[in-house]
Design a protein around this motif. Structure first.
Motif, PDB file in Angstrom:
ATOM      1  N   ALA A   1     -36.782 -19.906 -18.145  1.00  0.00           N
ATOM      2  CA  ALA A   1     -37.324 -18.548 -18.050  1.00  0.00           C
ATOM      3  C   ALA A   1     -38.618 -18.386 -18.827  1.00  0.00           C
ATOM      4  O   ALA A   1     -39.490 -17.609 -18.438  1.00  0.00           O
ATOM      5  N   ARG A   2     -38.740 -19.090 -19.927  1.00  0.00           N
ATOM      6  CA  ARG A   2     -39.935 -18.928 -20.758  1.00  0.00           C
ATOM      7  C   ARG A   2     -40.953 -20.027 -20.514  1.00  0.00           C
ATOM      8  O   ARG A   2     -41.903 -20.193 -21.285  1.00  0.00           O
ATOM      9  N   VAL A   3     -40.741 -20.797 -19.439  1.00  0.00           N
ATOM     10  CA  VAL A   3     -41.677 -21.856 -19.064  1.00  0.00           C
ATOM     11  C   VAL A   3     -42.529 -21.375 -17.908  1.00  0.00           C
ATOM     12  O   VAL A   3     -42.005 -20.924 -16.898  1.00  0.00           O
ATOM     13  N   GLY A   4     -43.820 -21.447 -18.022  1.00  0.00           N
ATOM     14  CA  GLY A   4     -44.694 -21.041 -16.929  1.00  0.00           C
ATOM     15  C   GLY A   4     -45.298 -19.672 -17.146  1.00  0.00           C
ATOM     16  O   GLY A   4     -45.113 -19.048 -18.191  1.00  0.00           O
ATOM     17  N   PRO A   5     -45.995 -19.194 -16.123  1.00  0.00           N
ATOM     18  CA  PRO A   5     -46.812 -17.981 -16.276  1.00  0.00           C
ATOM     19  C   PRO A   5     -46.118 -16.691 -15.870  1.00  0.00           C
ATOM     20  O   PRO A   5     -46.784 -15.750 -15.507  1.00  0.00           O
ATOM     21  N   ARG A   6     -44.777 -16.643 -15.847  1.00  0.00           N
ATOM     22  CA  ARG A   6     -44.088 -15.460 -15.355  1.00  0.00           C
ATOM     23  C   ARG A   6     -43.308 -14.787 -16.477  1.00  0.00           C
ATOM     24  O   ARG A   6     -42.132 -15.078 -16.692  1.00  0.00           O
ATOM     25  N   PRO A   7     -43.931 -13.881 -17.238  1.00  0.00           N
ATOM     26  CA  PRO A   7     -43.186 -13.199 -18.302  1.00  0.00           C
ATOM     27  C   PRO A   7     -42.038 -12.363 -17.777  1.00  0.00           C
ATOM     28  O   PRO A   7     -41.087 -12.081 -18.509  1.00  0.00           O
ATOM     29  N   ASP A   8     -42.095 -11.952 -16.510  1.00  0.00           N
ATOM     30  CA  ASP A   8     -41.012 -11.146 -15.963  1.00  0.00           C
ATOM     31  C   ASP A   8     -39.711 -11.933 -15.860  1.00  0.00           C
ATOM     32  O   ASP A   8     -38.626 -11.363 -15.937  1.00  0.00           O
ATOM     33  N   ALA A   9     -39.800 -13.264 -15.693  1.00  0.00           N
ATOM     34  CA  ALA A   9     -38.587 -14.072 -15.626  1.00  0.00           C
ATOM     35  C   ALA A   9     -37.820 -13.991 -16.939  1.00  0.00           C
ATOM     36  O   ALA A   9     -36.591 -13.813 -16.955  1.00  0.00           O
ATOM     37  N   ALA A  10     -38.522 -14.095 -18.051  1.00  0.00           N
ATOM     38  CA  ALA A  10     -37.873 -13.982 -19.357  1.00  0.00           C
ATOM     39  C   ALA A  10     -37.281 -12.590 -19.544  1.00  0.00           C
ATOM     40  O   ALA A  10     -36.173 -12.435 -20.089  1.00  0.00           O
ATOM     41  N   ALA A  11     -37.992 -11.564 -19.081  1.00  0.00           N
ATOM     42  CA  ALA A  11     -37.505 -10.190 -19.223  1.00  0.00           C
ATOM     43  C   ALA A  11     -36.226  -9.984 -18.423  1.00  0.00           C
ATOM     44  O   ALA A  11     -35.290  -9.304 -18.873  1.00  0.00           O
ATOM     45  N   ARG A  12     -36.149 -10.576 -17.237  1.00  0.00           N
ATOM     46  CA  ARG A  12     -34.950 -10.427 -16.408  1.00  0.00           C
ATOM     47  C   ARG A  12     -33.737 -11.102 -17.047  1.00  0.00           C
ATOM     48  O   ARG A  12     -32.642 -10.557 -17.059  1.00  0.00           O
ATOM     49  N   TRP A  13     -33.955 -12.301 -17.557  1.00  0.00           N
ATOM     50  CA  TRP A  13     -32.853 -13.000 -18.211  1.00  0.00           C
ATOM     51  C   TRP A  13     -32.432 -12.268 -19.489  1.00  0.00           C
ATOM     52  O   TRP A  13     -31.249 -12.221 -19.823  1.00  0.00           O
ATOM     53  N   ASP A  14     -33.389 -11.696 -20.204  1.00  0.00           N
ATOM     54  CA  ASP A  14     -33.039 -10.901 -21.383  1.00  0.00           C
ATOM     55  C   ASP A  14     -32.188  -9.698 -20.990  1.00  0.00           C
ATOM     56  O   ASP A  14     -31.229  -9.336 -21.690  1.00  0.00           O
ATOM     57  N   ALA A  15     -32.546  -9.056 -19.880  1.00  0.00           N
ATOM     58  CA  ALA A  15     -31.766  -7.910 -19.420  1.00  0.00           C
ATOM     59  C   ALA A  15     -30.345  -8.329 -19.044  1.00  0.00           C
ATOM     60  O   ALA A  15     -29.377  -7.619 -19.317  1.00  0.00           O
ATOM     61  N   TYR A  16     -30.219  -9.496 -18.440  1.00  0.00           N
ATOM     62  CA  TYR A  16     -28.919  -9.964 -17.944  1.00  0.00           C
ATOM     63  C   TYR A  16     -28.039 -10.511 -19.067  1.00  0.00           C
ATOM     64  O   TYR A  16     -26.839 -10.226 -19.133  1.00  0.00           O
ATOM     65  N   LEU A  17     -28.646 -11.294 -19.966  1.00  0.00           N
ATOM     66  CA  LEU A  17     -27.877 -11.986 -20.991  1.00  0.00           C
ATOM     67  C   LEU A  17     -27.879 -11.292 -22.345  1.00  0.00           C
ATOM     68  O   LEU A  17     -26.999 -11.538 -23.170  1.00  0.00           O
ATOM     69  N   GLY A  18     -28.887 -10.445 -22.568  1.00  0.00           N
ATOM     70  CA  GLY A  18     -29.107  -9.874 -23.887  1.00  0.00           C
ATOM     71  C   GLY A  18     -30.370 -10.475 -24.487  1.00  0.00           C
ATOM     72  O   GLY A  18     -30.676 -11.647 -24.265  1.00  0.00           O
ATOM     73  N   ALA A  19     -31.069  -9.681 -25.233  1.00  0.00           N
ATOM     74  CA  ALA A  19     -32.351 -10.120 -25.776  1.00  0.00           C
ATOM     75  C   ALA A  19     -32.182 -11.362 -26.644  1.00  0.00           C
ATOM     76  O   ALA A  19     -31.325 -11.410 -27.529  1.00  0.00           O
ATOM     77  N   GLY A  20     -32.997 -12.370 -26.366  1.00  0.00           N
ATOM     78  CA  GLY A  20     -33.022 -13.578 -27.179  1.00  0.00           C
ATOM     79  C   GLY A  20     -31.920 -14.570 -26.906  1.00  0.00           C
ATOM     80  O   GLY A  20     -31.871 -15.623 -27.550  1.00  0.00           O
ATOM     81  N   VAL A  21     -31.026 -14.289 -25.947  1.00  0.00           N
ATOM     82  CA  VAL A  21     -29.908 -15.201 -25.679  1.00  0.00           C
ATOM     83  C   VAL A  21     -30.329 -16.357 -24.772  1.00  0.00           C
ATOM     84  O   VAL A  21     -29.866 -17.488 -24.929  1.00  0.00           O
ATOM     85  N   ALA A  22     -31.202 -16.088 -23.799  1.00  0.00           N
ATOM     86  CA  ALA A  22     -31.636 -17.129 -22.870  1.00  0.00           C
ATOM     87  C   ALA A  22     -32.218 -18.312 -23.634  1.00  0.00           C
ATOM     88  O   ALA A  22     -32.980 -18.152 -24.577  1.00  0.00           O
ATOM     89  N   GLY A  23     -31.811 -19.507 -23.231  1.00  0.00           N
ATOM     90  CA  GLY A  23     -32.300 -20.716 -23.866  1.00  0.00           C
ATOM     91  C   GLY A  23     -31.480 -21.176 -25.052  1.00  0.00           C
ATOM     92  O   GLY A  23     -31.725 -22.245 -25.602  1.00  0.00           O
ATOM     93  N   THR A  24     -30.481 -20.389 -25.457  1.00  0.00           N
ATOM     94  CA  THR A  24     -29.631 -20.768 -26.580  1.00  0.00           C
ATOM     95  C   THR A  24     -28.335 -21.396 -26.066  1.00  0.00           C
ATOM     96  O   THR A  24     -28.071 -21.434 -24.859  1.00  0.00           O
ATOM     97  N   ASP A  25     -27.514 -21.846 -26.983  1.00  0.00           N
ATOM     98  CA  ASP A  25     -26.235 -22.452 -26.615  1.00  0.00           C
ATOM     99  C   ASP A  25     -25.170 -21.413 -26.273  1.00  0.00           C
ATOM    100  O   ASP A  25     -24.038 -21.782 -25.954  1.00  0.00           O
ATOM    101  N   GLU A  26     -25.517 -20.137 -26.324  1.00  0.00           N
ATOM    102  CA  GLU A  26     -24.541 -19.076 -26.073  1.00  0.00           C
ATOM    103  C   GLU A  26     -24.382 -18.746 -24.583  1.00  0.00           C
ATOM    104  O   GLU A  26     -23.549 -17.919 -24.225  1.00  0.00           O
ATOM    105  N   VAL A  27     -25.169 -19.355 -23.726  1.00  0.00           N
ATOM    106  CA  VAL A  27     -25.177 -18.989 -22.306  1.00  0.00           C
ATOM    107  C   VAL A  27     -24.092 -19.760 -21.556  1.00  0.00           C
ATOM    108  O   VAL A  27     -24.112 -20.990 -21.528  1.00  0.00           O
ATOM    109  N   PRO A  28     -23.136 -19.076 -20.917  1.00  0.00           N
ATOM    110  CA  PRO A  28     -22.074 -19.763 -20.180  1.00  0.00           C
ATOM    111  C   PRO A  28     -22.556 -20.253 -18.817  1.00  0.00           C
ATOM    112  O   PRO A  28     -23.551 -19.766 -18.268  1.00  0.00           O
ATOM    113  N   VAL A  29     -21.811 -21.192 -18.264  1.00  0.00           N
ATOM    114  CA  VAL A  29     -22.205 -21.780 -16.981  1.00  0.00           C
ATOM    115  C   VAL A  29     -22.125 -20.773 -15.854  1.00  0.00           C
ATOM    116  O   VAL A  29     -22.830 -20.903 -14.848  1.00  0.00           O
TER     117      VAL A  29
END
Length: 338
Positions: free
Chosen positions: A194-222
Motif C-alpha cells: 500500500a505504501r509502495v508507489g505513487p498512490r497515497p490513496d491506497a495507503a489511506a484505504r488500507w488505513d480505513a479498513y485495518l486501522g491507522a498504521g496497521v497495514a504493513g505490520t505483523d498484526e494483519v490477518p490473512v
C-alpha cells in the motif's frame, strides 16, 4: 511527478479516496452519482432483479443483497456471489449493476451481489464477515433461490477480488460451503504494497479498513490481506486476470504463482495495457496539478476526451476480450452447457 494509471477504470478515480482531494464522504457522494449515471437505460431483458436482506454475522445488522435471476436456462442455475470493488470505503448495490446483468444473462446463472459494510465506520472484519454470511445464506436458501449449491463461484474486482480470495480462504478454514472457483479480476491482495508507489490513496484505504498504521505490520490477518496466507492448499480453482501497466499486476501474478505451487488449478490471464493517461499529481502545497497546464483544476472527463476515439476503441476491445475469457472460464467451471 505525474504517474500513469489504468484508463479502463478512469471513472473509478472519482470514487476511491484520495487524501489530497476530498474526504470519504465526498467520494461516496460521487460514487452515488456515477452509479445513477451508469444505470440509466439498461436492458433488463432476460433477468429478474430482486433486492432483499440476509441475516448478518452474529451481533451485526442484516446484509443487503441484490439477486439477478436469469429467465433463460435450466433450473437449478449455477450461482455467482459477486463482491464489488470500491476500496473498502465506497460503493453500493448498484456499483456493478450493468455488469451483473450482463454476467447473469451471458451464463444463465444467478448472480448475488453483496452490499457489505464499509470502512472506516465498519473496519475489518465487517466486510468479509458480511460476505461469508451471504455465502451461507445462498447455500441455505438454494432451493428457494433455484440455484445449485454444488455450482457456486465467488467473483470480484480489485478490492472485491481481494475479498473474494479472502472468502475462499475463510470458507476453507471454517469448513464452509465448497466453491467451484474464485474469479479474481485485478485483485488487491496485499496491504504491504500500500505504501509502495505513487498512490497515497491506497495507503489511506488500507488505513480505513485495518486501522491507522496497521497495514504493513505483523498484526494483519490473512483474511484481510490474502497475500499473507502461507497455506493455500485446498482452495478452489482460480481465474486471475491482471492488466499490464496496472499497479496491481504484480500482486495478481504472485498470488497466482503461489496458488499453483500449492496445487491449486489457476488460469492466469494477462490483459494488454489500456491506453494510458496522466493522472493529477499533488504539489508541495497540497493543491492538485494536472498535466493540462499549470494551475489546472482536476476534473473528470469522459474516456473519449482523455484518450481519443482510437484509444476508446482499443480499450473497448481489451475489455471485451477480458469479458469473453472470463465468461468462457466460468461456463466451464460451473458446468454450464447452453
Amino acid at each position: 511527478m505525474p504517474y500513469r494509471f489504468d484508463s479502463e477504470r478512469a471513472a473509478l478515480i472519482e470514487i476511491t479516496p484520495h487524501p489530497l482531494l476530498d474526504g470519504i464522504s465526498a467520494h461516496r457522494a460521487r460514487a452515488t452519482e456515477l452509479i445513477l449515471a451508469a444505470t440509466r437505460e439498461i436492458d433488463l431483458t432476460g433477468v429478474n432483479i430482486t433486492d432483499t436482506t440476509v441475516p448478518g454475522p452474529p451481533d451485526a445488522p442484516d446484509v443487503a443483497v441484490r439477486i439477478y435471476t436469469p429467465l433463460i436456462g435450466s433450473r437449478p442455475t449455477p450461482a455467482i456471489l459477486h463482491l464489488r470493488g470500491g476500496g473498502f470505503v465506497a460503493g453500493a448495490l448498484g456499483t456493478d449493476h450493468r455488469a451483473n446483468i450482463e454476467l447473469g444473462r451471458a451464463l444463465g446463472a444467478t448472480v448475488i451481489s453483496v452490499d457489505y459494510r464499509l470502512a472506516p465506520e465498519n473496519p475489518y472484519p465487517a466486510a468479509i464477515e458480511d460476505c461469508y454470511a451471504a455465502l451461507l445464506w445462498t447455500v441455505d436458501r438454494a432451493d428457494r433461490l433455484g440455484v445449485d449449491p454444488t455450482r457456486l463461484a465467488v467473483h470480484g474486482v480489485n478490492t472485491g477480488a481481494g475479498l473474494a480470495a479472502a472468502l475462499a480462504l475463510l470458507a476453507r478454514d471454517r469448513g464452509g460451503p465448497a466453491l467451484c472457483c474464485q474469479c479474481l479480476l485485478r485483485p488487491e491482495l496485499d496491504d504491504r504494497r500500500a505504501r509502495v508507489g505513487p498512490r497515497p490513496d491506497a495507503a489511506a484505504r488500507w488505513d480505513a479498513y485495518l486501522g491507522a498504521g496497521v497495514a504493513g505490520t505483523d498484526e494483519v490477518p490473512v483474511y484481510a490481506a490474502p497475500a499473507r496466507a502461507t497455506d493455500l492448499r485446498g482452495l478452489p480453482p482460480a481465474y486471475v486476470s491482471v492488466q499490464e501497466g496496472d499497479r496491481l499486476l504484480d500482486e495478481g501474478v504472485a498470488y497466482a504463482a503461489r496458488l499453483r505451487a500449492a496445487g491449486v488449478p489457476v488460469d492466469l490471464r494477462h490483459q494488454p495495457a489500456s491506453p494510458v493517461a496522466v493522472a493529477p499529481a499533488p504539489t508541495a502545497s497540497g493543491a492538485v496539478r494536472c498535466t493540462g497546464g499549470p494551475g489546472s483544476r482536476r476534473r473528470h472527463r469522459s474516456p473519449a476526451a482523455v484518450h481519443g476515439t482510437a484509444g476508446v476503441s482499443r480499450e473497448a476491445a481489451g475489455v471485451s476480450r477480458e469479458r469473453d475469457d472470463r465468461i468462457s472460464y466460468l461456463r466451464a467451471a460451473l458446468k454450464i452447457r447452453f
